[in-house]
Motif scaffolding. Structure first.
Motif, PDB file in Angstrom:
ATOM      1  N   ILE A 182       0.852  -1.183   0.000  1.00 50.07           N
ATOM      2  CA  ILE A 182       0.000   0.000   0.000  1.00 50.07           C
ATOM      3  C   ILE A 182       0.888   1.232   0.000  1.00 50.07           C
ATOM      4  CG2 ILE A 182      -1.459   1.345   1.586  1.00 50.07           C
ATOM      5  CD1 ILE A 182      -2.819  -1.308   2.273  1.00 50.07           C
ATOM      6  N   GLY A 208       0.792   8.176   2.377  1.00 49.46           N
ATOM      7  CA  GLY A 208       1.422   9.483   2.162  1.00 49.46           C
ATOM      8  C   GLY A 208       2.717   9.388   1.371  1.00 49.46           C
ATOM      9  N   THR A 229       7.602   7.661   3.738  1.00 47.64           N
ATOM     10  CA  THR A 229       8.633   6.665   4.041  1.00 47.64           C
ATOM     11  C   THR A 229       8.848   5.737   2.852  1.00 47.64           C
ATOM     12  OG1 THR A 229       8.178   6.741   6.390  1.00 47.64           O
ATOM     13  CG2 THR A 229       9.250   4.750   5.577  1.00 47.64           C
ATOM     14  N   LEU A 230       7.740   5.292   2.263  1.00 51.18           N
ATOM     15  CA  LEU A 230       7.863   4.278   1.207  1.00 51.18           C
ATOM     16  C   LEU A 230       8.591   4.797  -0.029  1.00 51.18           C
ATOM     17  CD1 LEU A 230       7.285   1.412   0.404  1.00 51.18           C
ATOM     18  CD2 LEU A 230       5.010   2.100  -0.369  1.00 51.18           C
ATOM     19  N   GLN A 243      -1.873  13.432   8.809  1.00 50.01           N
ATOM     20  CA  GLN A 243      -1.459  13.806  10.172  1.00 50.01           C
ATOM     21  C   GLN A 243      -1.812  15.268  10.457  1.00 50.01           C
ATOM     22  OE1 GLN A 243       2.611  12.685   9.753  1.00 50.01           O
ATOM     23  NE2 GLN A 243       2.103  10.517   9.710  1.00 50.01           N
ATOM     24  N   PHE A 267       5.133  17.313  16.850  1.00 47.70           N
ATOM     25  CA  PHE A 267       6.531  16.866  16.913  1.00 47.70           C
ATOM     26  C   PHE A 267       6.926  16.035  15.687  1.00 47.70           C
ATOM     27  CE2 PHE A 267       5.830  17.752  21.405  1.00 47.70           C
ATOM     28  CZ  PHE A 267       7.039  18.287  21.813  1.00 47.70           C
ATOM     29  N   GLY A 281       8.097  15.349  12.271  1.00 48.62           N
ATOM     30  CA  GLY A 281       8.726  15.953  11.093  1.00 48.62           C
ATOM     31  C   GLY A 281       8.417  17.437  10.948  1.00 48.62           C
ATOM     32  N   HIS A 282       8.089  17.821   9.721  1.00 39.86           N
ATOM     33  CA  HIS A 282       7.756  19.203   9.384  1.00 39.86           C
ATOM     34  C   HIS A 282       6.282  19.229   8.974  1.00 39.86           C
ATOM     35  CE1 HIS A 282      12.134  19.797   8.905  1.00 39.86           C
ATOM     36  NE2 HIS A 282      12.071  18.562   8.456  1.00 39.86           N
ATOM     37  N   THR A 323       5.678  17.404   5.798  1.00 36.74           N
ATOM     38  CA  THR A 323       5.558  15.936   5.811  1.00 36.74           C
ATOM     39  C   THR A 323       4.227  15.522   6.443  1.00 36.74           C
ATOM     40  OG1 THR A 323       6.859  15.874   7.856  1.00 36.74           O
ATOM     41  CG2 THR A 323       8.027  15.405   5.824  1.00 36.74           C
ATOM     42  N   ARG A 380       1.285  15.306   4.044  1.00 38.09           N
ATOM     43  CA  ARG A 380       1.171  14.102   3.219  1.00 38.09           C
ATOM     44  C   ARG A 380       1.067  12.836   4.079  1.00 38.09           C
ATOM     45  NH1 ARG A 380      -0.898  14.021  -1.262  1.00 38.09           N
ATOM     46  NH2 ARG A 380      -0.032  11.953  -1.552  1.00 38.09           N
ATOM     47  N   THR A 409       0.203  10.008   6.671  1.00 45.01           N
ATOM     48  CA  THR A 409      -1.107   9.649   7.216  1.00 45.01           C
ATOM     49  C   THR A 409      -0.953   9.036   8.610  1.00 45.01           C
ATOM     50  OG1 THR A 409      -0.979   7.438   6.240  1.00 45.01           O
ATOM     51  CG2 THR A 409      -2.006   9.178   4.892  1.00 45.01           C
ATOM     52  N   GLY A 434      -2.516   6.314   9.613  1.00 38.50           N
ATOM     53  CA  GLY A 434      -2.352   4.872   9.422  1.00 38.50           C
ATOM     54  C   GLY A 434      -0.963   4.508   8.924  1.00 38.50           C
ATOM     55  N   CYS A 466       4.042   1.797   9.685  1.00 43.61           N
ATOM     56  CA  CYS A 466       5.509   1.866   9.599  1.00 43.61           C
ATOM     57  C   CYS A 466       6.165   1.364  10.893  1.00 43.61           C
ATOM     58  CB  CYS A 466       5.925   3.312   9.423  1.00 43.61           C
ATOM     59  SG  CYS A 466       6.541   3.684   7.834  1.00 43.61           S
ATOM     60  N   ALA A 505       8.542   6.918  16.575  1.00 46.80           N
ATOM     61  CA  ALA A 505       7.420   7.693  16.040  1.00 46.80           C
ATOM     62  C   ALA A 505       6.415   8.064  17.131  1.00 46.80           C
ATOM     63  CB  ALA A 505       6.734   6.903  14.938  1.00 46.80           C
ATOM     64  N   LEU A 531       0.276  -6.806  11.329  1.00 48.86           N
ATOM     65  CA  LEU A 531      -0.621  -6.791  10.163  1.00 48.86           C
ATOM     66  C   LEU A 531      -0.189  -7.912   9.214  1.00 48.86           C
ATOM     67  CD1 LEU A 531      -0.913  -3.068   8.938  1.00 48.86           C
ATOM     68  CD2 LEU A 531      -2.782  -4.507   9.787  1.00 48.86           C
TER      69      LEU A 531
HETATM   70  C1  LIG Z   1      11.638  14.479   6.520  1.00 45.52           C
HETATM   71  C2  LIG Z   1      10.756  13.523   7.305  1.00 45.52           C
HETATM   72  C3  LIG Z   1      10.709  13.644   8.667  1.00 45.52           C
HETATM   73  C4  LIG Z   1       9.908  12.769   9.411  1.00 45.52           C
HETATM   74  N1  LIG Z   1       9.897  12.894  10.774  1.00 45.52           N
HETATM   75  C5  LIG Z   1       9.094  12.095  11.497  1.00 45.52           C
HETATM   76  C6  LIG Z   1       9.035  12.215  12.920  1.00 45.52           C
HETATM   77  O1  LIG Z   1       9.694  13.047  13.542  1.00 45.52           O
HETATM   78  N2  LIG Z   1       8.179  11.376  13.584  1.00 45.52           N
HETATM   79  C7  LIG Z   1       7.411  10.438  12.936  1.00 45.52           C
HETATM   80  O2  LIG Z   1       6.665   9.713  13.597  1.00 45.52           O
HETATM   81  N3  LIG Z   1       7.444  10.311  11.593  1.00 45.52           N
HETATM   82  C8  LIG Z   1       8.257  11.115  10.867  1.00 45.52           C
HETATM   83  N4  LIG Z   1       8.276  10.972   9.503  1.00 45.52           N
HETATM   84  C9  LIG Z   1       7.438   9.910   8.897  1.00 45.52           C
HETATM   85  C10 LIG Z   1       6.133  10.425   8.272  1.00 45.52           C
HETATM   86  O3  LIG Z   1       5.579  11.493   8.968  1.00 45.52           O
HETATM   87  C11 LIG Z   1       5.038   9.349   8.112  1.00 45.52           C
HETATM   88  O4  LIG Z   1       4.425   9.074   9.347  1.00 45.52           O
HETATM   89  C12 LIG Z   1       5.514   8.075   7.601  1.00 45.52           C
HETATM   90  O5  LIG Z   1       6.291   8.355   6.462  1.00 45.52           O
HETATM   91  C13 LIG Z   1       4.438   7.059   7.195  1.00 45.52           C
HETATM   92  O6  LIG Z   1       3.253   7.603   6.725  1.00 45.52           O
HETATM   93  P1  LIG Z   1       2.864   7.635   5.189  1.00 45.52           P
HETATM   94  O7  LIG Z   1       1.412   7.918   5.140  1.00 45.52           O
HETATM   95  O8  LIG Z   1       3.774   8.561   4.451  1.00 45.52           O
HETATM   96  O9  LIG Z   1       3.122   6.114   4.748  1.00 45.52           O
HETATM   97  P2  LIG Z   1       3.801   5.513   3.412  1.00 45.52           P
HETATM   98  O10 LIG Z   1       5.194   6.025   3.278  1.00 45.52           O
HETATM   99  O11 LIG Z   1       2.906   5.646   2.251  1.00 45.52           O
HETATM  100  O12 LIG Z   1       3.836   3.965   3.835  1.00 45.52           O
HETATM  101  C14 LIG Z   1       4.719   3.530   4.838  1.00 45.52           C
HETATM  102  C15 LIG Z   1       4.510   2.021   5.071  1.00 45.52           C
HETATM  103  O13 LIG Z   1       3.255   1.778   5.683  1.00 45.52           O
HETATM  104  C16 LIG Z   1       2.444   0.939   4.848  1.00 45.52           C
HETATM  105  N5  LIG Z   1       1.069   1.467   4.939  1.00 45.52           N
HETATM  106  C17 LIG Z   1       0.683   2.761   4.812  1.00 45.52           C
HETATM  107  N6  LIG Z   1      -0.651   2.856   5.017  1.00 45.52           N
HETATM  108  C18 LIG Z   1      -1.090   1.609   5.272  1.00 45.52           C
HETATM  109  C19 LIG Z   1      -2.368   1.064   5.586  1.00 45.52           C
HETATM  110  N7  LIG Z   1      -3.474   1.833   5.672  1.00 45.52           N
HETATM  111  N8  LIG Z   1      -2.478  -0.265   5.813  1.00 45.52           N
HETATM  112  C20 LIG Z   1      -1.371  -1.066   5.737  1.00 45.52           C
HETATM  113  N9  LIG Z   1      -0.134  -0.605   5.461  1.00 45.52           N
HETATM  114  C21 LIG Z   1      -0.006   0.711   5.237  1.00 45.52           C
HETATM  115  C22 LIG Z   1       3.052   1.038   3.458  1.00 45.52           C
HETATM  116  O14 LIG Z   1       2.799  -0.129   2.706  1.00 45.52           O
HETATM  117  C23 LIG Z   1       4.516   1.207   3.783  1.00 45.52           C
HETATM  118  O15 LIG Z   1       5.102  -0.038   4.048  1.00 45.52           O
HETATM  119  C24 LIG Z   1       9.100  11.808   8.740  1.00 45.52           C
HETATM  120  C25 LIG Z   1       9.135  11.714   7.334  1.00 45.52           C
HETATM  121  C26 LIG Z   1       9.953  12.558   6.620  1.00 45.52           C
HETATM  122  C27 LIG Z   1       9.982  12.428   5.128  1.00 45.52           C
END
Ligand SMILES: Cc1cc2nc3c(=O)[nH]c(=O)nc-3n(C[C@H](O)[C@H](O)[C@H](O)COP(=O)(O)OP(=O)(O)OC[C@H]3O[C@@H](n4cnc5c(N)ncnc54)[C@H](O)[C@@H]3O)c2cc1C
Length: 301
Positions: free
Chosen positions: A32, A35, A38-39, A80, A102, A104-105, A108, A111, A113, A115, A120, A125, A164
């Motif tokens: 999946i 946002g 991370t992926l 978020q 707290f 990221g920015h 981030t 975008r 989420t 979930g 992750c 986190a 999961l």
């Molecule tokens: C510069 C930067 C700084 C950050 N700093 C922080 C921080 O300080 N603290 C923090 O907690 N996070 C931080 N993050 C992480 C970010 O905020 C997101 O929480 C994280 O990237 C995952 O959310 P996403 O929606 O982007 O998931 P994605 O990147 O789209 O997915 C991440 C993983 O989760 C899985 N996934 C996503 N949604 C689902 C679902 N509904 N069901 C099953 N699997 C799913 C995907 O398959 C993948 O494996 C940072 C990210 C960046 C780029």
């Protein structure tokens, strides 16, 4: 570097996403994308090489926040930033409201989420830490088995790993609402503002009208592969008035209860020390704002 080749499906419904996730029994890896915060970098570095990317961003059923008398439900695809700006979260889940900024920015969080952060399962986190503190329930869905509810304590398995199943999509998270007036505290240290926490602590407390602690939840993050609930500390403080001396003596024992690793951001010894200090601060903040609530109840009586 560019991502390895993959197929892409923009799912229109949760049912379609779950159907696409069904294990094919070959070498294909289905993932999946929410946002993508991370992926996408993992794919660009070829640390993740999904063969099918299932985009859940168009699924309306995966967005939104609702509240009942017992819980706040946040659907997995909710940004978020939307949770951070939500009146429902601010009024009913002050611990989550304190923790969200707290992450990221704001770019981030726009975008990323709720979930995605839970799925992750980064040990540092903020959302997983709050979920563990408040005994949240994850609701997973699969095409073959329907809905499954997973308590936070059984959801975070190891660093970046959850329970999961490969064919399950996280659909929503339910945060219980305490019926009592509560106080909350959240503290973390990180190398720079917006970096992942080196260590963090979250506390939620309810006091009776005499200022005695009748309910407490406490957890620390960044100091173990998963967020860690501190039941022994909770038990030691329950029934007390949470005076500064008791809190500081009790939380000094946290270092001996955790076994963090050294890394670039901090040694194990530093993490042990700082986890106790942050937990103490979180408890004292929670106590102080719970006192305001308890006084309010006393005045009303
Ligand atoms: C510069 C930067 C700084 C950050 N700093 C922080 C921080 O300080 N603290 C923090 O907690 N996070 C931080 N993050 C992480 C970010 O905020 C997101 O929480 C994280 O990237 C995952 O959310 P996403 O929606 O982007 O998931 P994605 O990147 O789209 O997915 C991440 C993983 O989760 C899985 N996934 C996503 N949604 C689902 C679902 N509904 N069901 C099953 N699997 C799913 C995907 O398959 C993948 O494996 C940072 C990210 C960046 C780029």
């Amino acid at each position: 570097m560019k991502a390895a080749e993959f197929d892409y499906l923009r799912a229109a419904s949760l049912a379609e996403a779950c159907e696409a996730l069904k294990i094919a029994g070959d070498d294909s890896e289905r993932k999946i994308i929410a946002g993508g915060q991370t992926l996408v970098p993992l794919m660009a570095m070829r640390l993740a090489r999904p063969t099918l990317l299932i985009d859940i961003n168009d699924i309306d059923d995966l967005k939104g926040i609702s509240v009942s008398s017992e819980a706040v439900t946040i659907r997995a695809g909710t940004r978020q930033r939307a949770a951070e700006r939500s009146d429902v979260v601010r009024d009913n889940l002050p611990l989550l409201a304190h923790a969200l900024p707290f992450i990221g920015h704001w770019q981030t969080r726009n975008r990323g989420t709720v979930g995605g952060s839970l799925a992750c399962a980064d040990p540092s986190a903020e959302i997983p830490l709050v979920a563990m503190t408040l005994d949240a329930q994850m609701v997973a869905r699969s095409a073959d088995r329907g809905e499954r509810i997973i308590p936070a304590a059984a959801f975070f398995e190891a660093a970046m790993m959850t329970t999961l199943a490969e064919d399950e999509c996280l659909a929503e998270v339910r945060f219980p609402i305490w019926s009592d007036a509560i106080g909350v505290g959240f503290h973390e240290v990180s190398s720079r503002k917006s970096d992942f926490a080196v260590a963090s602590a979250a506390a939620q407390i309810a006091l009776d009208s005499d200022g005695v602690c009748r309910r407490i939840a406490l957890a620390v993050g960044g100091v173990a592969p998963t967020p860690t609930r501190l039941g022994q500390i909770e038990a030691a403080l329950l029934g007390s008035r949470l005076d500064d001396k008791l809190v500081s003596e009790t939380t000094a024992g946290i270092g001996a209860m955790i076994d963090p690793d050294d890394d670039l951001h901090g040694t194990a010894g530093y993490r042990k020390r700082v986890a106790g200090i942050l937990a103490g601060r979180a408890i004292c903040d929670a106590r102080d704002n719970a006192r305001v609530g308890a006084q309010g109840r006393g005045n009303a009586a």
